[in-house]
Scaffold this active site. Structure first.
Site, short mmCIF file in Angstrom:
data_model
loop_
_atom_site.label_atom_id
_atom_site.label_comp_id
_atom_site.label_asym_id
_atom_site.label_seq_id
_atom_site.Cartn_x
_atom_site.Cartn_y
_atom_site.Cartn_z
N LYS A 115 -73.56 -44.43 -21.45
CA LYS A 115 -73.97 -43.33 -21.00
C LYS A 115 -72.82 -42.62 -20.11
O LYS A 115 -72.64 -41.45 -19.89
CB LYS A 115 -75.45 -43.24 -20.16
CG LYS A 115 -76.49 -43.20 -21.32
CD LYS A 115 -77.73 -43.02 -20.43
CE LYS A 115 -78.96 -42.81 -21.65
NZ LYS A 115 -80.28 -42.56 -20.70
N LYS A 198 -77.96 -44.83 -33.02
CA LYS A 198 -79.29 -44.92 -32.53
C LYS A 198 -79.68 -43.24 -32.73
O LYS A 198 -79.07 -42.35 -32.21
CB LYS A 198 -79.46 -45.00 -31.34
CG LYS A 198 -80.92 -45.45 -30.83
CD LYS A 198 -81.01 -46.00 -29.32
CE LYS A 198 -81.03 -45.06 -28.38
NZ LYS A 198 -81.46 -45.43 -27.34
N LYS A 201 -82.27 -38.38 -28.43
CA LYS A 201 -82.53 -36.71 -28.07
C LYS A 201 -81.32 -36.26 -27.48
O LYS A 201 -81.20 -35.13 -27.50
CB LYS A 201 -83.72 -37.02 -26.92
CG LYS A 201 -83.83 -37.87 -25.83
CD LYS A 201 -85.18 -37.86 -25.18
CE LYS A 201 -85.34 -39.42 -24.47
NZ LYS A 201 -86.88 -39.61 -24.23
P1 TYM Z 1 -86.41 -43.71 -23.35
O1 TYM Z 1 -87.00 -42.57 -22.74
O2 TYM Z 1 -85.12 -43.62 -23.76
O3 TYM Z 1 -87.29 -43.78 -24.81
C1 TYM Z 1 -88.53 -44.30 -24.59
C2 TYM Z 1 -89.07 -45.33 -25.38
O4 TYM Z 1 -88.79 -44.99 -26.85
C3 TYM Z 1 -87.83 -46.04 -27.45
N1 TYM Z 1 -86.68 -45.46 -28.31
C4 TYM Z 1 -86.51 -45.98 -29.63
N2 TYM Z 1 -87.04 -46.92 -30.30
C5 TYM Z 1 -86.72 -46.92 -31.56
N3 TYM Z 1 -85.71 -46.24 -31.99
C6 TYM Z 1 -85.00 -45.33 -31.23
N4 TYM Z 1 -83.99 -44.68 -31.82
C7 TYM Z 1 -85.50 -45.09 -29.90
N5 TYM Z 1 -85.17 -44.22 -29.24
C8 TYM Z 1 -85.81 -44.18 -28.26
C9 TYM Z 1 -87.33 -46.91 -26.17
O5 TYM Z 1 -86.90 -48.07 -26.57
C10 TYM Z 1 -88.57 -46.64 -25.17
O6 TYM Z 1 -89.19 -47.70 -25.42
N6 TYM Z 1 -85.60 -46.86 -19.61
C11 TYM Z 1 -86.61 -46.36 -20.67
C12 TYM Z 1 -87.89 -45.83 -19.79
C13 TYM Z 1 -88.53 -46.50 -19.08
C14 TYM Z 1 -89.15 -47.76 -19.28
C15 TYM Z 1 -89.63 -48.44 -18.06
C16 TYM Z 1 -89.78 -48.31 -20.29
C17 TYM Z 1 -88.45 -46.59 -17.67
N7 TYM Z 1 -89.12 -47.28 -16.84
C18 TYM Z 1 -90.34 -49.37 -17.69
C19 TYM Z 1 -90.64 -49.47 -20.08
C20 TYM Z 1 -90.78 -49.96 -18.74
C21 TYM Z 1 -85.79 -45.24 -21.33
O7 TYM Z 1 -84.88 -44.74 -21.32
O8 TYM Z 1 -86.58 -44.81 -22.68
#
Ligand code: TYM
Length: 336
Positions: A115, A198, A201
């Site tokens: 990032k 991947k 968004k």
């Molecule tokens: P974020 O917002 O990027 O994504 C949310 C969830 O979606 C999953 N994900 C994917 N899974 C499979 N293929 C993809 N292309 C894909 N893109 C996103 C992510 O693995 C995630 O589970 N850091 C985290 C948010 C977070 C969090 C937490 C998660 C903050 N605190 C505590 C678990 C526990 C994040 O950026 O997710």
């Protein structure tokens, strides 16, 4: 050994549209956990501002993520749904964890490197300590299980390291060893334009992803336009080595239909992508259409969404405050 209550925590950032990756990698899996565990699902707006967010867009995206969770089957009667910034334990515990985590640990985080890119000096400090806040999200509830997509695995390992160091520094058995739940046939959904990137968004190409705000026609169109190769499909997934786009579409098909990828592959053996993509477009529309429509309906009910989030904030506060007080005692913060 302390026996911890089985508790699930997970989160999604309100930093753009929810994608098929968010749905298949995470949210879809949450739905089935609600009957077995106590479940807490968070719209992580504090994480979102580690990169610039327009305030009005952030407010709207926060409701949209909540609507997306509910439209996908997360039930506000069974699960706590709330936005992170409104429960103070997250930011407070994150500070304590900033003092537990080591620079060397954070320097290894691949998501930060991706990032921040080449211009690390200009990345926000928040982006750097992002994983500490994530550990705080989970451990503020002493959560034991965290359902996420494969891209979050490294962050959860760091969460375990932080918990372990805290326990050992203060000679307590206070935080559980968090278990990642990474399951299903699409733990890493890839871009529809490039099978080695991947689905995200933040990808500049709209055709690289399916958004949960896309209507049925657009979903079908994006699947039809997805990049493939000219070979027919083989009998097994092992024979798909080196064909990342094909593999990705089969995994998506399998996850959407709750089948095994190998089974789907065998069914289409010898067929070209024209047939397969037509069926995948139909399946995607059938499964995602009702979700995107319900999400858009919920977005017109702002009071309903705000009531759910407010109720969630209240419940999350009730769970986290007593835990935070114990943490203060352990660390030696005087509570006069
Ligand atoms: P974020 O917002 O990027 O994504 C949310 C969830 O979606 C999953 N994900 C994917 N899974 C499979 N293929 C993809 N292309 C894909 N893109 C996103 C992510 O693995 C995630 O589970 N850091 C985290 C948010 C977070 C969090 C937490 C998660 C903050 N605190 C505590 C678990 C526990 C994040 O950026 O997710």
């Amino acid at each position: 050994m302390t026996v911890f209550k089985q508790r699930v925590f997970s989160g999604v950032q309100p930093s753009g549209n929810l994608t098929l990756g968010n749905y298949l990698g995470a949210i879809k899996n949450w739905v089935g956990l609600q009957d077995t565990y106590e479940t807490i699902f968070c719209v992580v707006d504090l994480h979102a501002i580690t990169t610039w967010q327009d305030p009005d867009i952030l407010r709207n995206a926060t409701r949209e993520v909540a609507a997306g969770m509910i439209a996908s089957g997360v039930d506000p009667k069974k699960s706590i749904i709330f936005n992170q910034s409104q429960v103070s334990a997250h930011a407070e515990l994150a500070w304590i964890f900033n003092c537990v985590a080591r620079m060397g640990w954070l320097n290894r985080m691949t998501q930060f490197k991706e990032k921040a890119g080449k211009n690390r000096e200009r990345a926000s400090v928040g982006l750097y300590v992002y994983p500490d806040l994530m550990a705080a999200d989970i451990l503020a509830y002493q959560a034991t299980h965290v359902p996420v997509g494969a891209d979050q695995k490294q962050h959860l390992e760091l969460t375990r390291d932080i918990a372990q160091k805290f326990n050992s520094d203060y000679k307590v058995d206070f935080f559980p060893e968090v278990e990642p739940l990474i399951f299903g046939e699409a733990t890493r959904v890839m871009s529809l334009r490039d099978g080695n990137a991947k689905m995200s968004k933040s990808d500049p190409s709209e055709n690289s992803r399916i958004n949960l705000t896309d209507d049925r026609d657009l979903i079908a169109k994006k699947i039809r336009k997805a990049r493939t190769d000219s070979e027919p499909l083989p009998a097994t997934m092992d024979d798909l080595d080196g064909r990342a786009e094909a593999k990705n579409l089969i995994n998506i098909f399998a996850a959407l239909s709750d089948r095994k990828a190998g089974e789907v592959c065998a069914e289409y053996e010898g067929k070209g992508f024209a047939d397969f993509k037509r069926d995948l477009a139909d399946l995607s529309v059938e499964v995602l259409g009702p979700i995107t429509e319900e999400m858009s309906r919920l977005m017109s009910e702002k009071t309903y969404l705000d009531d759910i989030l407010r109720d969630g904030v209240h419940k999350a506060d009730e769970l986290s405050q007593p835990i935070l007080r114990q943490i203060h005692d352990i660390v030696g913060f005087l509570r006069p």
